[in-house]
Design an enzyme around this catalytic site. Structure first.
Site, mmCIF file in Angstrom:
data_model
loop_
_atom_site.group_PDB
_atom_site.id
_atom_site.type_symbol
_atom_site.label_atom_id
_atom_site.label_comp_id
_atom_site.label_asym_id
_atom_site.label_seq_id
_atom_site.Cartn_x
_atom_site.Cartn_y
_atom_site.Cartn_z
ATOM 1 N N TYR A 118 0.587 -1.258 0.337
ATOM 2 C CA TYR A 118 -0.235 -0.417 -0.053
ATOM 3 C C TYR A 118 0.741 1.633 0.549
ATOM 4 O O TYR A 118 0.150 1.924 -0.136
ATOM 5 C CB TYR A 118 -1.096 -0.260 0.712
ATOM 6 C CG TYR A 118 -2.310 -1.005 0.789
ATOM 7 C CD1 TYR A 118 -3.351 -0.631 -0.122
ATOM 8 C CD2 TYR A 118 -2.393 -2.155 1.085
ATOM 9 C CE1 TYR A 118 -4.214 -1.343 -0.428
ATOM 10 C CE2 TYR A 118 -3.257 -3.213 0.507
ATOM 11 C CZ TYR A 118 -4.187 -2.754 0.198
ATOM 12 O OH TYR A 118 -5.580 -3.547 -0.562
ATOM 13 N N ARG B 190 1.751 1.461 -3.495
ATOM 14 C CA ARG B 190 0.655 2.537 -4.250
ATOM 15 C C ARG B 190 0.410 3.372 -3.750
ATOM 16 O O ARG B 190 0.279 4.093 -4.917
ATOM 17 C CB ARG B 190 -0.529 1.977 -4.330
ATOM 18 C CG ARG B 190 -0.481 -0.070 -5.072
ATOM 19 C CD ARG B 190 -1.974 -0.640 -4.021
ATOM 20 N NE ARG B 190 -3.502 0.655 -4.775
ATOM 21 C CZ ARG B 190 -3.666 0.323 -4.145
ATOM 22 N NH1 ARG B 190 -4.289 -1.183 -3.317
ATOM 23 N NH2 ARG B 190 -5.439 0.736 -4.982
ATOM 24 N N ASN C 273 -12.416 5.040 -6.021
ATOM 25 C CA ASN C 273 -11.180 4.573 -6.276
ATOM 26 C C ASN C 273 -10.597 5.179 -4.918
ATOM 27 O O ASN C 273 -11.179 6.001 -4.018
ATOM 28 C CB ASN C 273 -10.782 5.712 -6.943
ATOM 29 C CG ASN C 273 -10.911 5.856 -8.466
ATOM 30 O OD1 ASN C 273 -11.496 4.286 -8.712
ATOM 31 N ND2 ASN C 273 -10.540 6.316 -8.989
ATOM 32 N N ASP D 130 -7.295 6.262 -4.877
ATOM 33 C CA ASP D 130 -6.630 7.783 -4.461
ATOM 34 C C ASP D 130 -7.284 8.869 -4.123
ATOM 35 O O ASP D 130 -8.033 9.210 -3.684
ATOM 36 C CB ASP D 130 -5.735 7.762 -5.974
ATOM 37 C CG ASP D 130 -7.105 8.059 -6.945
ATOM 38 O OD1 ASP D 130 -7.572 9.385 -6.759
ATOM 39 O OD2 ASP D 130 -6.731 8.086 -7.886
ATOM 40 N N HIS E 53 -14.630 2.996 -0.799
ATOM 41 C CA HIS E 53 -14.150 1.760 -0.763
ATOM 42 C C HIS E 53 -12.312 2.225 -0.174
ATOM 43 O O HIS E 53 -11.666 2.229 0.486
ATOM 44 C CB HIS E 53 -13.027 1.469 -2.202
ATOM 45 C CG HIS E 53 -14.061 0.304 -3.029
ATOM 46 N ND1 HIS E 53 -14.166 -0.029 -3.973
ATOM 47 C CD2 HIS E 53 -15.310 0.434 -2.056
ATOM 48 C CE1 HIS E 53 -15.283 -0.545 -4.079
ATOM 49 N NE2 HIS E 53 -16.043 -0.336 -3.360
ATOM 50 N N CYS F 176 -6.239 3.210 13.033
ATOM 51 C CA CYS F 176 -5.738 1.380 13.898
ATOM 52 C C CYS F 176 -6.592 0.383 13.792
ATOM 53 O O CYS F 176 -7.708 0.380 13.516
ATOM 54 C CB CYS F 176 -5.660 1.582 15.384
ATOM 55 S SG CYS F 176 -5.672 1.099 15.833
ATOM 56 N N THR G 243 -16.142 2.138 -14.774
ATOM 57 C CA THR G 243 -15.660 1.159 -13.525
ATOM 58 C C THR G 243 -16.430 -0.025 -14.190
ATOM 59 O O THR G 243 -16.875 0.298 -15.637
ATOM 60 C CB THR G 243 -16.914 1.677 -12.668
ATOM 61 O OG1 THR G 243 -16.592 0.179 -11.520
ATOM 62 C CG2 THR G 243 -17.866 1.982 -13.099
ATOM 63 N N PRO H 154 -14.055 2.750 -22.749
ATOM 64 C CA PRO H 154 -13.394 2.799 -23.395
ATOM 65 C C PRO H 154 -14.073 1.017 -24.313
ATOM 66 O O PRO H 154 -14.349 1.083 -25.635
ATOM 67 C CB PRO H 154 -12.019 2.481 -23.736
ATOM 68 C CG PRO H 154 -11.607 2.599 -22.243
ATOM 69 C CD PRO H 154 -12.723 3.378 -21.826
HETATM 70 P P1 OAD Z 1 -11.394 -2.183 -13.027
HETATM 71 O O1 OAD Z 1 -10.009 -2.192 -13.125
HETATM 72 O O2 OAD Z 1 -12.576 -3.340 -12.163
HETATM 73 O O3 OAD Z 1 -12.146 -1.351 -13.894
HETATM 74 C C1 OAD Z 1 -11.767 -0.050 -14.639
HETATM 75 C C2 OAD Z 1 -12.905 0.536 -15.932
HETATM 76 O O4 OAD Z 1 -12.130 1.345 -16.151
HETATM 77 C C3 OAD Z 1 -12.603 -1.061 -17.040
HETATM 78 O O5 OAD Z 1 -14.244 -1.111 -17.584
HETATM 79 C C4 OAD Z 1 -12.022 -0.273 -18.137
HETATM 80 O O6 OAD Z 1 -12.279 -0.245 -19.572
HETATM 81 C C5 OAD Z 1 -12.525 1.170 -17.422
HETATM 82 N N1 OAD Z 1 -11.304 2.105 -18.250
HETATM 83 C C6 OAD Z 1 -9.357 1.842 -18.622
HETATM 84 N N2 OAD Z 1 -8.921 2.855 -18.830
HETATM 85 C C7 OAD Z 1 -9.878 3.976 -18.623
HETATM 86 C C8 OAD Z 1 -10.485 5.060 -19.425
HETATM 87 N N3 OAD Z 1 -9.131 5.949 -19.419
HETATM 88 N N4 OAD Z 1 -10.936 6.115 -19.417
HETATM 89 C C9 OAD Z 1 -12.233 5.226 -18.694
HETATM 90 N N5 OAD Z 1 -12.095 3.921 -18.085
HETATM 91 C C10 OAD Z 1 -11.374 3.681 -18.439
HETATM 92 O O7 OAD Z 1 -11.637 -0.676 -11.602
HETATM 93 P P2 OAD Z 1 -12.763 -0.862 -10.524
HETATM 94 O O8 OAD Z 1 -14.438 -0.469 -11.709
HETATM 95 O O9 OAD Z 1 -13.151 1.012 -9.827
HETATM 96 O O10 OAD Z 1 -11.621 -2.866 -4.901
HETATM 97 O O11 OAD Z 1 -12.572 -2.000 -9.749
HETATM 98 C C11 OAD Z 1 -14.100 -1.880 -8.787
HETATM 99 C C12 OAD Z 1 -13.278 -2.551 -7.416
HETATM 100 O O12 OAD Z 1 -12.530 -3.183 -7.805
HETATM 101 C C13 OAD Z 1 -11.838 -1.042 -7.103
HETATM 102 O O13 OAD Z 1 -12.157 -0.107 -6.268
HETATM 103 C C14 OAD Z 1 -11.042 -1.990 -6.208
HETATM 104 C C15 OAD Z 1 -11.222 -3.089 -6.758
HETATM 105 O O14 OAD Z 1 -11.156 -4.403 -6.178
HETATM 106 C C16 OAD Z 1 -10.855 -2.350 -3.674
HETATM 107 O O15 OAD Z 1 -10.400 -2.129 -3.354
HETATM 108 C C17 OAD Z 1 -12.627 -2.390 -2.792
#
Ligand code: OAD
Length: 287
Positions: free
Chosen positions: A69, A72, A104, A106, A121, A129, A218, A244
């Site tokens: 972490y 990251r 996110n 970040d 998240h 802690c 997402t 995309p």
């Molecule tokens: P993912 O990695 O699952 O999905 C990312 C999405 O962003 C995909 O659908 C891609 O097609 C899209 N993508 C990639 N580049 C992009 C761009 N330049 N512009 C727009 N879209 C783009 O990420 P999340 O959906 O955020 O949870 O994942 C959900 C959760 O799963 C996260 O919060 C995390 C992970 O496990 C925890 O850490 C609890």
């Protein structure tokens, strides 16, 4: 850029009185922060979530998990908000009553000028802690936790210190809580954990009350977060998606804009409000 947009998408946004922008890792991809599920570069393609993102993993090997972490966190510190984050902040300015709900961890929405995005998240920047649920009175708010934790950290992992980057796979012992001596853990939601209740409630309420919900970047496969756009749709909001790639949420959306957040969002804002300034004039915090 206008050609990216089907007619109507900008008008829907311009007429909205309350917008929810619901974001995932894709919005930060063009800032150089890896997504989770990209086949090659996604974090879950390169690292084992079971070993890094569960309470059991932290219990078994706190140094490995804390180091990962910190790595990251260092990457995010070096990243800068992109035009997608800036356009999101512009929507908030242009449509008072708008809310950013992000999965996110970040802080790029904040650095782009968004006010109080809801972090479903958790955050890389709010360590807490491990014993916190057992003594909530000792930590009345997240900011205080973060402050206490930072104060308790050795200089090498203090916030803002670039030297804290241990590199991929690097180990760092987690600091100890300044109040009770228990280990400090990352303030993110791990697999098997529940989402912060206040954040989830606020996000659900915002979704139920908005007229447009914009899904950005997402995969829409992680619940309960992925329920947020469904709540909006059930309440009658128009859902627009920027990605995309196709996602399981496509069917929910009145408009699917296939493109990257950093290209499509500024074009959408500019088309809706007709000003390059609206599309993301840099916030003073972005240097
Ligand atoms: P993912 O990695 O699952 O999905 C990312 C999405 O962003 C995909 O659908 C891609 O097609 C899209 N993508 C990639 N580049 C992009 C761009 N330049 N512009 C727009 N879209 C783009 O990420 P999340 O959906 O955020 O949870 O994942 C959900 C959760 O799963 C996260 O919060 C995390 C992970 O496990 C925890 O850490 C609890």
């Amino acid at each position: 850029m206008e050609s990216l947009l089907p007619p109507g998408a900008a008008a829907l946004l311009r007429q909205a009185r309350r917008v929810v922008v619901f974001t995932g890792a894709g919005i930060s991809a063009e800032s150089g922060v890896p997504t989770f599920r990209d086949d090659l570069t996604g974090l879950w393609a390169r690292f084992d979530a079971e070993q890094l993102a569960t309470p059991e993993a932290f219990h078994a090997d706190p140094e490995l998990v804390w180091g990962w972490y910190e790595w990251r966190r260092a990457r995010v510190r070096r990243a800068r908000p992109n035009p997608g984050h800036l356009a999101t902040a512009a929507i908030e300015r242009l449509v008072p009553g708008s809310v950013v709900v992000t999965q996110n961890v970040d802080d790029l929405h904040e650095r782009a000028g968004s006010t109080a995005p809801i972090h479903l998240h958790g955050s890389l920047f709010a360590p807490r802690c491990v014993a916190e649920p057992a003594h909530p009175a000792a930590f009345p708010d997240a900011e205080a936790v973060s402050r206490d934790v930072r104060a308790a950290q050795p200089a090498a992992v203090a916030d803002g210190d670039e030297a804290a980057d241990p590199g991929e796979g690097g180990r760092i012992p987690p600091p100890r809580c300044g109040r009770c001596g228990a280990l400090v853990r990352p303030g993110v939601v791990w697999f098997g954990e529940t989402l912060p209740e206040a954040a989830l409630t606020a996000a659900a309420e915002a979704a139920a009350a908005c007229d447009v919900l914009l899904i950005v970047g997402t995969s829409g496969v992680v619940y309960p977060a992925a329920e947020i756009p469904r709540i909006a749709a059930r309440a009658g909001a128009t859902v627009i998606q920027v990605n995309p790639e196709p996602t399981p949420l496509d069917g929910l959306c009145a408009v699917n804009l296939r493109g990257s957040a950093a290209r499509v969002l500024p074009a959408l804002v500019e088309s809706a409000w007709g000003s390059a300034e609206a599309a993301g004039a840099p916030h003073p915090a972005v240097s």
